[in-house]
Design a protein around this motif. Structure first.
Motif, short mmCIF file in Angstrom:
data_model
loop_
_atom_site.label_atom_id
_atom_site.label_comp_id
_atom_site.label_asym_id
_atom_site.label_seq_id
_atom_site.Cartn_x
_atom_site.Cartn_y
_atom_site.Cartn_z
N THR A 290 9.57 102.97 3.64
CA THR A 290 9.05 104.09 2.97
C THR A 290 8.39 105.20 3.88
O THR A 290 7.89 106.23 3.29
N SER A 291 8.46 104.75 5.03
CA SER A 291 7.95 106.13 6.14
C SER A 291 9.32 106.41 6.65
O SER A 291 10.13 106.00 7.38
N ALA A 292 9.57 107.84 6.34
CA ALA A 292 10.29 108.59 7.09
C ALA A 292 10.53 108.72 8.59
O ALA A 292 11.75 108.41 9.09
N LYS B 259 9.28 106.08 10.58
CA LYS B 259 9.56 104.92 11.13
C LYS B 259 11.00 104.55 10.71
O LYS B 259 11.60 103.85 11.64
N SER B 260 11.44 104.77 9.50
CA SER B 260 12.72 104.24 9.12
C SER B 260 13.81 104.97 9.46
O SER B 260 14.95 104.47 9.25
N GLY B 261 13.73 106.26 9.70
CA GLY B 261 14.92 107.16 9.94
C GLY B 261 16.00 106.95 8.80
O GLY B 261 15.74 107.35 7.76
N PRO B 262 17.17 106.58 9.06
CA PRO B 262 18.42 106.67 8.56
C PRO B 262 18.34 105.59 7.13
O PRO B 262 18.87 105.76 6.09
N TRP B 263 17.05 104.62 7.24
CA TRP B 263 16.86 103.45 6.08
C TRP B 263 16.03 104.02 5.08
O TRP B 263 15.33 103.37 4.30
N PHE B 264 15.35 105.31 5.45
CA PHE B 264 14.28 105.66 4.50
C PHE B 264 14.75 105.70 3.01
O PHE B 264 15.59 106.00 2.62
N VAL B 265 13.65 105.13 2.25
CA VAL B 265 13.83 104.85 0.69
C VAL B 265 12.51 105.76 0.15
O VAL B 265 11.42 105.65 0.33
N GLN B 266 13.15 106.86 -0.75
CA GLN B 266 12.18 107.61 -1.25
C GLN B 266 11.76 106.86 -2.58
O GLN B 266 12.54 106.52 -3.49
N LEU B 267 10.49 106.51 -2.50
CA LEU B 267 9.76 105.82 -3.67
C LEU B 267 9.81 106.70 -4.92
O LEU B 267 10.22 106.02 -6.07
N ALA C 252 5.55 91.83 3.85
CA ALA C 252 5.07 93.09 3.14
C ALA C 252 5.25 94.32 4.11
O ALA C 252 5.17 95.38 3.41
N THR C 253 5.31 94.13 5.32
CA THR C 253 5.38 95.42 6.11
C THR C 253 6.62 96.05 6.06
O THR C 253 6.82 97.19 6.26
N LEU C 254 7.67 95.21 5.63
CA LEU C 254 9.13 95.97 5.37
C LEU C 254 9.01 97.08 4.34
O LEU C 254 9.56 98.25 4.61
N ARG C 255 8.09 96.99 3.39
CA ARG C 255 8.00 98.27 2.43
C ARG C 255 7.64 99.21 3.12
O ARG C 255 7.79 100.40 2.99
N GLU C 256 6.46 99.16 3.85
CA GLU C 256 5.73 100.21 4.62
C GLU C 256 6.92 100.92 5.73
O GLU C 256 6.96 102.14 5.64
#
Length: 179
Positions: free
Chosen positions: A60-62, A64-72, A53-57
């Protein structure tokens, strides 16, 4: 795009269902397969879930995820486009003598589309790109409904679109909109 759609769905969808809604259906299975280490599913018909579940969080956090950021918002946009396009295609079909001839995957995606389009529109980051699709869909009519469950979902959706028109998000009603 595919991961954004997976993260934006209201309930987990399968590869077969995502293919029906994707603007690039050929990419869905390949992307899901390549993300197999972070996604849980058995086959094309099994709903896709995140491994944790924390993977979604994280995704979707620019910050935290940097280049892997996903815009919901973009995932919602693609899902809204897919829902509208699927429903518009279905409503243009000739009514079937037996609505039970529609395969279960398509029927479930049609129902998902009716139930979820309003939410995907609301959460889309490209509402202006959806307005013309909404208008064209409403203009073409929606006489072909498979069964009572889909009819009830479509009634809720149409009420939602009317409320959008009233608050001027889609634009003023033109004559003949709701024939």
């Amino acid at each position: 795009m595919v991961l954004g759609m997976i993260l934006s769905v209201r309930r987990p969808l399968s590869i077969a269902q995502l293919i029906q809604l994707s603007p690039n259906p050929d990419a869905v299975e390949a992307v899901v397969t390549s993300l197999g280490s972070i996604l849980l599913y058995k086959d094309r018909e099994d709903p896709i879930r995140l491994v944790h579940a924390t993977l979604r969080e994280f995704l979707t956090s620019a910050t935290k995820s940097g280049p892997w950021f996903v815009q919901l918002g973009l995932g919602h946009y693609f899902l809204a486009c897919g829902c509208i396009d699927l429903l518009a295609g279905v409503t243009r079909e000739e009514p079937r003598e037996n609505p039970n001839t529609v395969d279960d995957t398509l029927k479930s995606v049609i129902l998902y589309s009716w139930e979820s389009l309003g939410e995907h529109y609301r959460n889309s980051n490209r509402k202006l790109g959806l307005n013309e699709r909404f208008i064209n869909f409403i203009d073409t009519g929606y006489q072909y409904l498979l069964d009572d469950s889909i009819r009830a979902a479509s009634d809720r959706f149409i009420s939602y679109v009317i409320s959008l028109c009233r608050v001027n998000l889609v634009g003023p009603l033109r004559p003949g909109y709701l024939k």
